[in-house]
Design a protein around this motif. Structure first.
Motif, PDB file in Angstrom:
ATOM      1  N   LEU A  88       0.820  -1.212   0.000  1.00 54.14           N
ATOM      2  CA  LEU A  88       0.000   0.000   0.000  1.00 54.14           C
ATOM      3  C   LEU A  88       0.854   1.263   0.000  1.00 54.14           C
ATOM      4  CD1 LEU A  88      -2.889  -1.058   2.399  1.00 54.14           C
ATOM      5  CD2 LEU A  88      -2.965  -0.789  -0.091  1.00 54.14           C
ATOM      6  N   ILE A  89       1.958   1.229   0.735  1.00 56.29           N
ATOM      7  CA  ILE A  89       2.855   2.388   0.739  1.00 56.29           C
ATOM      8  C   ILE A  89       3.441   2.593  -0.649  1.00 56.29           C
ATOM      9  CG2 ILE A  89       5.086   3.241   1.565  1.00 56.29           C
ATOM     10  CD1 ILE A  89       4.370   2.051   4.300  1.00 56.29           C
ATOM     11  N   SER A  90       3.883   1.507  -1.293  1.00 54.43           N
ATOM     12  CA  SER A  90       4.466   1.661  -2.623  1.00 54.43           C
ATOM     13  C   SER A  90       3.439   2.207  -3.606  1.00 54.43           C
ATOM     14  CB  SER A  90       5.042   0.337  -3.121  1.00 54.43           C
ATOM     15  OG  SER A  90       4.015  -0.607  -3.309  1.00 54.43           O
ATOM     16  N   ASN A  91       2.192   1.783  -3.495  1.00 49.40           N
ATOM     17  CA  ASN A  91       1.144   2.290  -4.364  1.00 49.40           C
ATOM     18  C   ASN A  91       0.849   3.759  -4.061  1.00 49.40           C
ATOM     19  OD1 ASN A  91      -0.820   1.952  -6.419  1.00 49.40           O
ATOM     20  ND2 ASN A  91      -2.395   1.838  -4.835  1.00 49.40           N
ATOM     21  N   SER A  92       0.857   4.124  -2.777  1.00 51.52           N
ATOM     22  CA  SER A  92       0.514   5.498  -2.410  1.00 51.52           C
ATOM     23  C   SER A  92       1.601   6.500  -2.790  1.00 51.52           C
ATOM     24  CB  SER A  92       0.204   5.590  -0.915  1.00 51.52           C
ATOM     25  OG  SER A  92       1.371   5.378  -0.159  1.00 51.52           O
ATOM     26  N   VAL A  93       2.855   6.076  -2.827  1.00 54.23           N
ATOM     27  CA  VAL A  93       3.920   7.029  -3.166  1.00 54.23           C
ATOM     28  C   VAL A  93       4.271   7.015  -4.651  1.00 54.23           C
ATOM     29  CG1 VAL A  93       4.918   6.987  -0.852  1.00 54.23           C
ATOM     30  CG2 VAL A  93       5.819   5.455  -2.603  1.00 54.23           C
ATOM     31  N   GLN A  94       3.698   6.099  -5.411  1.00 57.93           N
ATOM     32  CA  GLN A  94       3.998   6.039  -6.848  1.00 57.93           C
ATOM     33  C   GLN A  94       3.686   7.359  -7.530  1.00 57.93           C
ATOM     34  OE1 GLN A  94       1.370   3.696  -9.137  1.00 57.93           O
ATOM     35  NE2 GLN A  94       2.392   4.165 -11.052  1.00 57.93           N
ATOM     36  N   ASN A  95       2.482   7.877  -7.315  1.00 65.84           N
ATOM     37  CA  ASN A  95       2.107   9.137  -7.957  1.00 65.84           C
ATOM     38  C   ASN A  95       2.951  10.295  -7.457  1.00 65.84           C
ATOM     39  OD1 ASN A  95       0.197   7.871  -9.512  1.00 65.84           O
ATOM     40  ND2 ASN A  95      -1.478   8.295  -8.086  1.00 65.84           N
ATOM     41  N   ALA A  96       3.378  10.221  -6.216  1.00 65.77           N
ATOM     42  CA  ALA A  96       4.232  11.281  -5.687  1.00 65.77           C
ATOM     43  C   ALA A  96       5.577  11.303  -6.406  1.00 65.77           C
ATOM     44  CB  ALA A  96       4.452  11.089  -4.194  1.00 65.77           C
ATOM     45  N   MET A  97       6.024  10.150  -6.889  1.00 65.18           N
ATOM     46  CA  MET A  97       7.318  10.092  -7.582  1.00 65.18           C
ATOM     47  C   MET A  97       7.189  10.460  -9.053  1.00 65.18           C
ATOM     48  SD  MET A  97       9.439   6.915  -5.969  1.00 65.18           S
ATOM     49  CE  MET A  97       8.312   5.660  -6.465  1.00 65.18           C
ATOM     50  N   ASP A 157       3.358  11.859 -15.179  1.00 62.27           N
ATOM     51  CA  ASP A 157       4.016  11.014 -16.181  1.00 62.27           C
ATOM     52  C   ASP A 157       3.889   9.545 -15.773  1.00 62.27           C
ATOM     53  OD1 ASP A 157       5.627   9.651 -17.935  1.00 62.27           O
ATOM     54  OD2 ASP A 157       7.326  11.006 -17.759  1.00 62.27           O
ATOM     55  N   THR A 158       2.909   8.866 -16.322  1.00 59.37           N
ATOM     56  CA  THR A 158       2.707   7.457 -15.992  1.00 59.37           C
ATOM     57  C   THR A 158       3.251   6.543 -17.088  1.00 59.37           C
ATOM     58  OG1 THR A 158       0.488   7.526 -16.960  1.00 59.37           O
ATOM     59  CG2 THR A 158       0.674   7.924 -14.577  1.00 59.37           C
ATOM     60  N   SER A 159       4.161   7.078 -17.890  1.00 60.32           N
ATOM     61  CA  SER A 159       4.739   6.284 -18.974  1.00 60.32           C
ATOM     62  C   SER A 159       5.739   5.267 -18.429  1.00 60.32           C
ATOM     63  CB  SER A 159       5.441   7.198 -19.980  1.00 60.32           C
ATOM     64  OG  SER A 159       6.588   7.781 -19.377  1.00 60.32           O
ATOM     65  N   LEU A 160       6.084   4.306 -19.268  1.00 59.47           N
ATOM     66  CA  LEU A 160       7.087   3.319 -18.909  1.00 59.47           C
ATOM     67  C   LEU A 160       8.412   4.007 -18.590  1.00 59.47           C
ATOM     68  CD1 LEU A 160       8.122   0.411 -18.646  1.00 59.47           C
ATOM     69  CD2 LEU A 160       8.553   0.441 -21.116  1.00 59.47           C
ATOM     70  N   THR A 161       8.784   4.971 -19.413  1.00 56.51           N
ATOM     71  CA  THR A 161      10.047   5.684 -19.194  1.00 56.51           C
ATOM     72  C   THR A 161      10.035   6.415 -17.854  1.00 56.51           C
ATOM     73  OG1 THR A 161      10.203   5.988 -21.592  1.00 56.51           O
ATOM     74  CG2 THR A 161      11.669   7.316 -20.221  1.00 56.51           C
ATOM     75  N   GLY A 162       8.915   7.048 -17.522  1.00 55.33           N
ATOM     76  CA  GLY A 162       8.810   7.746 -16.232  1.00 55.33           C
ATOM     77  C   GLY A 162       8.989   6.791 -15.068  1.00 55.33           C
ATOM     78  N   GLY A 163       8.362   5.615 -15.137  1.00 54.13           N
ATOM     79  CA  GLY A 163       8.507   4.609 -14.076  1.00 54.13           C
ATOM     80  C   GLY A 163       9.919   4.080 -13.971  1.00 54.13           C
ATOM     81  N   LEU A 164      10.557   3.858 -15.146  1.00 52.03           N
ATOM     82  CA  LEU A 164      11.935   3.365 -15.142  1.00 52.03           C
ATOM     83  C   LEU A 164      12.907   4.409 -14.598  1.00 52.03           C
ATOM     84  CD1 LEU A 164      12.018   1.404 -18.527  1.00 52.03           C
ATOM     85  CD2 LEU A 164      11.824   0.486 -16.208  1.00 52.03           C
ATOM     86  N   VAL A 165      12.668   5.677 -14.916  1.00 55.35           N
ATOM     87  CA  VAL A 165      13.521   6.744 -14.377  1.00 55.35           C
ATOM     88  C   VAL A 165      13.394   6.783 -12.857  1.00 55.35           C
ATOM     89  CG1 VAL A 165      13.818   9.261 -14.251  1.00 55.35           C
ATOM     90  CG2 VAL A 165      13.584   8.154 -16.480  1.00 55.35           C
TER      91      VAL A 165
END
Length: 173
Positions: free
Chosen positions: A45-54, A58-66
């Motif tokens: 739940l913490i990882s899900n809640s801070v994902q958008n904060a990071m 930008d919800t693209s693959l590149t954004g997640g990989l960065v």
């Protein structure tokens, strides 16, 4: 001036990393030594809640990989700094705590760490030590395990016990 498109993600990821590091330090890193179902759910739940904060919008693959790359790099740098500089080590890492020395319990430390008499007895029983007086040294290690060193006339024996969570505290959530 050229604007780096992922600078915002890098800053956000760094902020989240340091927030999580501080939160684990404040809320008891020693509790991570043995994860139960509630702990795993909390981590997810913490990882899900801070994902958008990071990654922000930008919800693209590149954004997640960065974001993931930044977390790996920060973690690598922090590990190098804690090994090289004592000030970082003291700031970020817990120190082992003595719980029993030569059969005498350190009640102040046990109380501060919220380690019950039953947890200590369980660690001792698990490794064949019956009485507190038979414990030469018991320590809460930085990874949350309780090390027990008992001494009898024939040999010196060292064992480890992973501390389990106090069920009463988990019911508060």
């Amino acid at each position: 001036m050229i604007q780096f498109p992922y600078f915002d993600i890098i800053l956000r990821s760094v902020a989240v990393y340091f927030f999580m590091t501080i939160a684990l330090r404040v809320f008891g890193k020693k509790e991570l030594s043995q994860l139960n179902t509630a702990d795993i759910i909390l981590i997810l739940l913490i990882s899900n809640s801070v994902q958008n904060a990071m990654v922000g919008p930008d919800t693209s693959l590149t954004g997640g990989l960065v974001a993931a790359l930044v977390l790996f790099v920060i973690n690598y740098i922090i590990k190098k700094l804690t090994r090289k500089y004592k000030i970082f080590s003291n700031l970020l890492l817990d120190k082992p705590q003595i719980l029993i020395h030569d059969g005498k319990l350190d009640f102040k430390t046990l109380s501060k760490l919220d380690i019950s008499d039953e947890e200590l007895k369980e660690a001792m029983r698990e490794h064949g030590v019956e009485f507190f007086k038979n414990v030469k040294l018991a320590m809460l290690e930085i990874d949350g395990t309780i090390s027990i060193i008992s001494e009898d006339e024939k040999h010196l024996k060292q064992t480890h016990y992973k501390r389990k969570h106090n069920r009463k505290n988990l019911q508060k959530f």
